[in-house]
Motif scaffolding. Structure first.
Motif, PDB file in Angstrom:
ATOM      1  N   ARG A  54       0.821  -1.364   0.011  1.00  0.00           N
ATOM      2  CA  ARG A  54       0.098  -0.078  -0.094  1.00  0.00           C
ATOM      3  C   ARG A  54       0.888   1.355  -0.083  1.00  0.00           C
ATOM      4  O   ARG A  54       0.581   2.085  -0.803  1.00  0.00           O
ATOM      5  CB  ARG A  54      -0.908   0.015   1.073  1.00  0.00           C
ATOM      6  N   ARG A  55       1.968   1.128   0.799  1.00  0.00           N
ATOM      7  CA  ARG A  55       2.942   2.472   0.854  1.00  0.00           C
ATOM      8  C   ARG A  55       3.471   2.481  -0.596  1.00  0.00           C
ATOM      9  O   ARG A  55       3.672   3.650  -0.961  1.00  0.00           O
ATOM     10  CB  ARG A  55       3.879   2.164   2.042  1.00  0.00           C
ATOM     11  N   LYS A  56       4.138   1.566  -0.883  1.00  0.00           N
ATOM     12  CA  LYS A  56       4.559   1.559  -2.271  1.00  0.00           C
ATOM     13  C   LYS A  56       3.958   2.196  -3.269  1.00  0.00           C
ATOM     14  O   LYS A  56       4.395   2.948  -4.272  1.00  0.00           O
ATOM     15  CB  LYS A  56       5.319   0.128  -2.799  1.00  0.00           C
ATOM     16  N   THR A  57       2.577   1.640  -3.455  1.00  0.00           N
ATOM     17  CA  THR A  57       1.702   2.150  -4.427  1.00  0.00           C
ATOM     18  C   THR A  57       1.203   3.569  -4.367  1.00  0.00           C
ATOM     19  O   THR A  57       1.243   4.392  -5.561  1.00  0.00           O
ATOM     20  CB  THR A  57       0.202   1.255  -4.347  1.00  0.00           C
ATOM     21  N   SER A  58       1.090   4.019  -2.976  1.00  0.00           N
ATOM     22  CA  SER A  58       0.715   5.364  -3.052  1.00  0.00           C
ATOM     23  C   SER A  58       1.995   6.418  -2.980  1.00  0.00           C
ATOM     24  O   SER A  58       1.588   7.415  -3.065  1.00  0.00           O
ATOM     25  CB  SER A  58      -0.078   5.634  -1.828  1.00  0.00           C
ATOM     26  N   ALA A  59       3.097   5.860  -2.807  1.00  0.00           N
ATOM     27  CA  ALA A  59       4.188   6.653  -3.043  1.00  0.00           C
ATOM     28  C   ALA A  59       4.782   7.386  -4.374  1.00  0.00           C
ATOM     29  O   ALA A  59       5.599   8.104  -4.491  1.00  0.00           O
ATOM     30  CB  ALA A  59       5.233   6.109  -1.963  1.00  0.00           C
ATOM     31  N   ALA A  60       4.252   6.426  -5.210  1.00  0.00           N
ATOM     32  CA  ALA A  60       5.098   6.585  -6.432  1.00  0.00           C
ATOM     33  C   ALA A  60       3.875   6.565  -7.663  1.00  0.00           C
ATOM     34  O   ALA A  60       2.490   6.014  -7.622  1.00  0.00           O
ATOM     35  CB  ALA A  60       5.970   5.496  -7.000  1.00  0.00           C
ATOM     36  N   ASP A  61       4.054   7.412  -8.842  1.00  0.00           N
ATOM     37  CA  ASP A  61       3.016   7.435  -9.948  1.00  0.00           C
ATOM     38  C   ASP A  61       3.436   6.551 -10.866  1.00  0.00           C
ATOM     39  O   ASP A  61       4.236   5.703 -10.694  1.00  0.00           O
ATOM     40  CB  ASP A  61       2.994   9.129 -10.208  1.00  0.00           C
ATOM     41  N   ILE A  62       2.831   6.599 -11.849  1.00  0.00           N
ATOM     42  CA  ILE A  62       3.139   5.941 -13.336  1.00  0.00           C
ATOM     43  C   ILE A  62       4.543   5.697 -13.592  1.00  0.00           C
ATOM     44  O   ILE A  62       5.273   4.655 -13.842  1.00  0.00           O
ATOM     45  CB  ILE A  62       2.415   6.254 -14.451  1.00  0.00           C
ATOM     46  N   TYR A  63       5.184   6.991 -13.510  1.00  0.00           N
ATOM     47  CA  TYR A  63       6.591   7.110 -14.122  1.00  0.00           C
ATOM     48  C   TYR A  63       7.698   6.838 -13.194  1.00  0.00           C
ATOM     49  O   TYR A  63       8.951   6.735 -13.359  1.00  0.00           O
ATOM     50  CB  TYR A  63       6.897   8.562 -14.846  1.00  0.00           C
ATOM     51  N   GLY A  64       7.551   6.882 -11.790  1.00  0.00           N
ATOM     52  CA  GLY A  64       8.415   6.545 -10.750  1.00  0.00           C
ATOM     53  C   GLY A  64       9.286   7.541 -10.686  1.00  0.00           C
ATOM     54  O   GLY A  64       8.879   8.802 -10.573  1.00  0.00           O
ATOM     55  N   ASP A  65      10.614   7.558 -10.280  1.00  0.00           N
ATOM     56  CA  ASP A  65      11.548   8.566 -10.021  1.00  0.00           C
ATOM     57  C   ASP A  65      11.981   9.331 -11.241  1.00  0.00           C
ATOM     58  O   ASP A  65      12.288  10.276 -10.960  1.00  0.00           O
ATOM     59  CB  ASP A  65      12.660   7.960  -9.150  1.00  0.00           C
ATOM     60  N   ASP A  66      12.106   8.716 -12.441  1.00  0.00           N
ATOM     61  CA  ASP A  66      12.414   9.622 -13.720  1.00  0.00           C
ATOM     62  C   ASP A  66      11.323   9.987 -14.325  1.00  0.00           C
ATOM     63  O   ASP A  66      10.752   8.902 -15.135  1.00  0.00           O
ATOM     64  CB  ASP A  66      13.679   8.562 -14.125  1.00  0.00           C
ATOM     65  N   SER A  67      10.621  10.804 -14.238  1.00  0.00           N
ATOM     66  CA  SER A  67       9.626  11.371 -15.105  1.00  0.00           C
ATOM     67  C   SER A  67       9.660  12.108 -16.258  1.00  0.00           C
ATOM     68  O   SER A  67       9.038  13.037 -16.710  1.00  0.00           O
ATOM     69  CB  SER A  67       8.464  12.030 -14.156  1.00  0.00           C
ATOM     70  N   ARG A  68      11.135  12.397 -16.607  1.00  0.00           N
ATOM     71  CA  ARG A  68      11.515  13.121 -17.785  1.00  0.00           C
ATOM     72  C   ARG A  68      11.673  12.413 -19.185  1.00  0.00           C
ATOM     73  O   ARG A  68      11.847  13.223 -19.898  1.00  0.00           O
ATOM     74  CB  ARG A  68      12.803  14.005 -17.459  1.00  0.00           C
ATOM     75  N   VAL A  69      11.492  11.361 -19.078  1.00  0.00           N
ATOM     76  CA  VAL A  69      11.629  10.738 -20.339  1.00  0.00           C
ATOM     77  C   VAL A  69      10.387  10.890 -21.370  1.00  0.00           C
ATOM     78  O   VAL A  69       9.223  10.723 -20.677  1.00  0.00           O
ATOM     79  CB  VAL A  69      11.759   9.061 -20.220  1.00  0.00           C
ATOM     80  N   ASP A  70      10.599  11.088 -22.537  1.00  0.00           N
ATOM     81  CA  ASP A  70       9.281  11.126 -23.537  1.00  0.00           C
ATOM     82  C   ASP A  70       8.910   9.989 -23.885  1.00  0.00           C
ATOM     83  O   ASP A  70       9.457   8.834 -23.572  1.00  0.00           O
ATOM     84  CB  ASP A  70       9.885  12.062 -24.620  1.00  0.00           C
ATOM     85  N   ALA A  71       7.787   9.714 -24.571  1.00  0.00           N
ATOM     86  CA  ALA A  71       7.159   8.773 -25.353  1.00  0.00           C
ATOM     87  C   ALA A  71       8.141   7.837 -25.966  1.00  0.00           C
ATOM     88  O   ALA A  71       8.179   6.497 -25.832  1.00  0.00           O
ATOM     89  CB  ALA A  71       6.081   8.869 -25.923  1.00  0.00           C
ATOM     90  N   ASP A  72       8.965   8.473 -26.921  1.00  0.00           N
ATOM     91  CA  ASP A  72       9.562   7.578 -27.648  1.00  0.00           C
ATOM     92  C   ASP A  72      10.836   7.028 -26.778  1.00  0.00           C
ATOM     93  O   ASP A  72      11.361   5.885 -27.048  1.00  0.00           O
ATOM     94  CB  ASP A  72      10.371   8.624 -28.673  1.00  0.00           C
TER      95      ASP A  72
END
Length: 230
Positions: free
Chosen positions: A99-117
């Motif tokens: 539960r803590r792991k799920t609520s602490a992170a979104d889809i992208y995790g720690d690195d959210s700067r990557v583009d779709a490609d």
């Protein structure tokens, strides 16, 4: 100088017998352990009921647990208290961690700067290595990032996979079922340590490709042509 031979002088002291807690002490141990903050938040209802029944049973016992007739009852009480604590730790703690792991992170995790490609390339590399779980995760991230780059949905932190699937389904109505399936697969793989298959990765990649070719329908009209994985 004569006399009897000297005998070695040995220091000794009687060992104290192990202290066996009585019924109230055992009950206090168990109560203190299960009263810790992490247990009430994640305790399943059946475990809560088991604990209440156990306390009621302790209360119903006669005597203080120290008489000669209770030599069997005290160890049994202690054993049951220990078992209950172990069950609580084994069952509750993993759920709490998930539960803590799920609520602490979104889809992208720690690195959210990557583009779709970038996510698509990561998915391809993982697929080449036969790591289907990682490939599914990266491909789903590509789906969501692509929608953000196309301004189909707003880019925001903390979005869950289910929320992304719901938002995308509003403008890609014909893909709602597939989006829900892939979102559930993403959660199961990333948070539940579930394995993924090549077919599941291919279905996720095909969904990404179909959504790229489809114009969003903000009027709520559904689209046809999405392939349902078998």
């Amino acid at each position: 100088m004569s006399g009897a031979p000297l005998r070695p002088f040995i220091l000794w002291a009687p060992l104290e017998p192990p202290v066996t807690p009585d019924r109230e002490e055992a009950r206090r141990w168990a109560t203190e352990e299960l009263s810790k903050p992490q247990y009430p938040d994640a305790r399943p209802s059946w475990l809560d009921q088991m604990w209440r029944d156990f306390l009621d049973w302790l209360t119903s016992l006669e005597g203080d647990g120290t008489g000669p007739g209770n030599t069997f009852g005290v160890p049994l009480i202690i054993a049951l208290a220990v078992i209950l604590i172990v069950v609580a730790i084994v069952v509750v703690r993993p759920r709490l961690n998930v539960r803590r792991k799920t609520s602490a992170a979104d889809i992208y995790g720690d690195d959210s700067r990557v583009d779709a490609d970038g996510y698509r390339k990561r998915a391809a590399v993982a697929a080449d290595d036969g790591d289907w779980a990682a490939a599914v995760v990266e491909q789903f991230r590509a789906i969501v990032r692509s929608a953000e780059e196309r301004d189909v949905i707003d880019a925001r932190a903390g979005r869950t996979a289910d929320e992304a699937a719901e938002e995308l389904g509003r403008v890609f109505g014909g893909a709602q079922v597939l989006l829900d399936r892939v979102a559930h697969l993403f959660d199961a793989v990333r948070y539940g340590d579930q394995a993924a298959s090549k077919a599941e990765f291919e279905a996720t990649r095909q969904l990404d490709s179909d959504l790229q070719a489809m114009a969003p329908d903000y009027a709520g009209q559904t689209h046809e042509g999405f392939r349902v994985p078998r």
